[in-house]
Design a protein around this motif. Structure first.
Motif, short mmCIF file in Angstrom:
data_model
loop_
_atom_site.label_atom_id
_atom_site.label_comp_id
_atom_site.label_asym_id
_atom_site.label_seq_id
_atom_site.Cartn_x
_atom_site.Cartn_y
_atom_site.Cartn_z
N ASP A 172 71.58 96.05 -85.72
CA ASP A 172 71.07 96.87 -84.62
C ASP A 172 71.74 96.40 -83.34
OD1 ASP A 172 69.70 98.45 -82.89
OD2 ASP A 172 67.70 97.74 -83.41
N PHE A 173 72.64 97.23 -82.81
CA PHE A 173 73.37 96.90 -81.59
C PHE A 173 73.19 98.02 -80.57
CE2 PHE A 173 76.26 95.03 -84.99
CZ PHE A 173 75.80 93.73 -84.82
N THR A 174 73.38 97.67 -79.32
CA THR A 174 73.35 98.66 -78.24
C THR A 174 74.79 99.04 -77.89
OG1 THR A 174 71.26 97.75 -77.42
CG2 THR A 174 72.50 99.15 -75.93
N ASP A 175 75.46 98.23 -77.07
CA ASP A 175 76.87 98.46 -76.78
C ASP A 175 77.71 97.67 -77.78
OD1 ASP A 175 76.08 99.99 -74.66
OD2 ASP A 175 76.47 98.45 -73.14
N VAL A 176 78.73 98.32 -78.31
CA VAL A 176 79.53 97.66 -79.35
C VAL A 176 80.92 98.28 -79.42
CG1 VAL A 176 78.79 99.23 -81.22
CG2 VAL A 176 79.42 96.86 -81.75
N ARG A 177 81.88 97.46 -79.76
CA ARG A 177 83.25 97.90 -80.05
C ARG A 177 83.51 97.64 -81.53
NH1 ARG A 177 88.71 95.01 -77.54
NH2 ARG A 177 90.12 95.52 -79.27
N LYS A 236 94.46 105.65 -77.32
CA LYS A 236 93.22 106.36 -77.04
C LYS A 236 93.41 107.85 -77.27
CE LYS A 236 91.47 106.86 -72.80
NZ LYS A 236 90.75 106.51 -71.54
N VAL A 237 92.60 108.42 -78.16
CA VAL A 237 92.74 109.84 -78.47
C VAL A 237 91.62 110.67 -77.89
CG1 VAL A 237 94.11 109.46 -80.55
CG2 VAL A 237 91.60 109.54 -80.74
N ALA A 238 90.46 110.05 -77.57
CA ALA A 238 89.35 110.84 -77.04
C ALA A 238 88.34 109.94 -76.34
CB ALA A 238 88.66 111.61 -78.16
N GLN A 239 87.69 110.51 -75.33
CA GLN A 239 86.57 109.84 -74.66
C GLN A 239 85.57 110.90 -74.21
OE1 GLN A 239 86.70 107.84 -70.56
NE2 GLN A 239 86.63 106.07 -71.95
N VAL A 240 84.29 110.69 -74.53
CA VAL A 240 83.25 111.64 -74.18
C VAL A 240 82.03 110.88 -73.66
CG1 VAL A 240 84.03 113.32 -75.90
CG2 VAL A 240 82.24 111.67 -76.50
N HIS A 241 81.09 111.62 -73.09
CA HIS A 241 79.85 111.03 -72.59
C HIS A 241 78.67 111.75 -73.24
CE1 HIS A 241 81.89 108.71 -69.44
NE2 HIS A 241 82.68 109.77 -69.33
N ASP A 242 77.74 110.96 -73.76
CA ASP A 242 76.54 111.54 -74.36
C ASP A 242 75.42 110.49 -74.30
OD1 ASP A 242 75.52 113.92 -76.23
OD2 ASP A 242 74.74 112.03 -77.03
N ASP A 285 76.66 105.48 -72.12
CA ASP A 285 76.76 106.84 -72.63
C ASP A 285 78.21 107.26 -72.86
OD1 ASP A 285 77.78 107.25 -70.11
OD2 ASP A 285 76.42 108.91 -69.59
N THR A 286 79.14 106.28 -72.84
CA THR A 286 80.56 106.57 -73.01
C THR A 286 81.02 106.20 -74.42
OG1 THR A 286 80.95 106.12 -70.66
CG2 THR A 286 82.87 106.14 -72.10
N LEU A 287 81.63 107.15 -75.09
CA LEU A 287 82.15 106.97 -76.45
C LEU A 287 83.66 107.16 -76.41
CD1 LEU A 287 79.53 109.25 -78.24
CD2 LEU A 287 79.36 106.77 -77.85
N THR A 288 84.41 106.15 -76.86
CA THR A 288 85.87 106.19 -76.78
C THR A 288 86.46 105.90 -78.15
OG1 THR A 288 85.67 105.30 -74.54
CG2 THR A 288 87.87 105.38 -75.49
N PHE A 289 87.46 106.67 -78.53
CA PHE A 289 88.07 106.58 -79.86
C PHE A 289 89.55 106.25 -79.72
CE2 PHE A 289 88.63 109.14 -84.10
CZ PHE A 289 88.69 107.95 -84.81
N TYR A 290 89.97 105.20 -80.43
CA TYR A 290 91.37 104.79 -80.49
C TYR A 290 91.86 104.87 -81.93
CZ TYR A 290 90.33 102.55 -75.95
OH TYR A 290 89.95 102.28 -74.67
N VAL A 291 93.09 105.34 -82.11
CA VAL A 291 93.72 105.36 -83.43
C VAL A 291 95.07 104.66 -83.32
CG1 VAL A 291 94.58 106.78 -85.32
CG2 VAL A 291 92.57 107.52 -84.03
#
Length: 221
Positions: A90-95, A183-189, A173-179
């Motif tokens: 159970d984590f809150t902020d995580v990479r 970095k290919v995408a970043q969104v907020h939710d 609320d920031t979600l970032t995706f790297y491949v």
């Protein structure tokens, strides 16, 4: 991040051998516990060499997921189906980071990472082995992409049986995706604030996705 061991070694093993025995159904590990850590600290890591680190192990008509030959393997036999597995944290902020590769099945598949899994809801960061990616949410039984109406293509994705290194940052609320480091995408939710982490694989219209994962790590961002 230095990779602990090359995933192509595991894939080579699988190309020479097949899964000869059934995967047992084993009860889940105890309930998640929260972990606090300093930025940059490793919260959890797994090279899947130890088969008692808490990931789900199951097999049914739709597919199977289990530790296998030093990796974690997800096979999905049914079309339009996802399998996901977590180590019950159970984590809150995580990479999150992981190496993944396709063992078999169509290139039009799904493979990736999840965060803030509450048991019913989670964020997902997915690629396909024909070169597409997406960030999304599974919430209240509904799946939706975030920041895009459909999965987008990227030259950062290694297609076919080539190996990909995936990274997903869930921070506030920031979600970032790297491949593969790009970095290919970043969104907020703001919907999900904490939960489990894990792996996901699935199918579109064609069945028989077969994906192997290795060198999973969760880091305090």
């Amino acid at each position: 991040m230095n990779l602990q061991r090359p995933l192509f070694f595991l894939i080579s093993i699988f190309l020479l051998t097949s899964l000869a025995c059934g995967l047992p159904s084993i009860p889940k590990s105890p309930q998640p516990t929260s972990t606090a850590a300093v930025s940059g600290n490793v919260l959890f890591q797994d090279d899947f060499s130890n088969t008692s680190t808490g990931w789900d192990r199951q097999k049914n008509d739709e597919g199977a997921m289990d530790y296998d030959a030093g990796g974690y393997r997800i096979m999905v036999n049914a079309p339009q189906t996802n399998f996901w597995s977590t180590p019950h944290k159970d984590f809150t902020d995580v990479r999150l980071e992981v190496d993944e590769g396709k063992l078999g099945g169509p290139d039009e598949n799904r493979a990736g990472l999840i965060c803030r899994d509450t048991g019913d809801n989670y964020y997902f960061f997915m690629i396909t082995h024909d070169g597409f990616y997406g960030i999304g949410i599974f919430n209240d039984g509904q799946t939706a992409l975030l920041g895009q109406s459909e999965m987008q293509s990227s030259v950062a994705i290694h297609t076919g049986v080539n190996i990909n290194h995936l990274r997903a940052d869930c921070v506030g609320d920031t979600l970032t995706f790297y491949v593969n480091g790009q970095k290919v995408a970043q969104v907020h939710d703001p919907t999900l604030t904490h939960g489990d982490v894990g792996l996901i694989a699935g199918t579109f219209s064609q069945p028989n996705t077969d994906v192997i994962f290795d060198n999973f790590v969760a880091i305090q961002p």
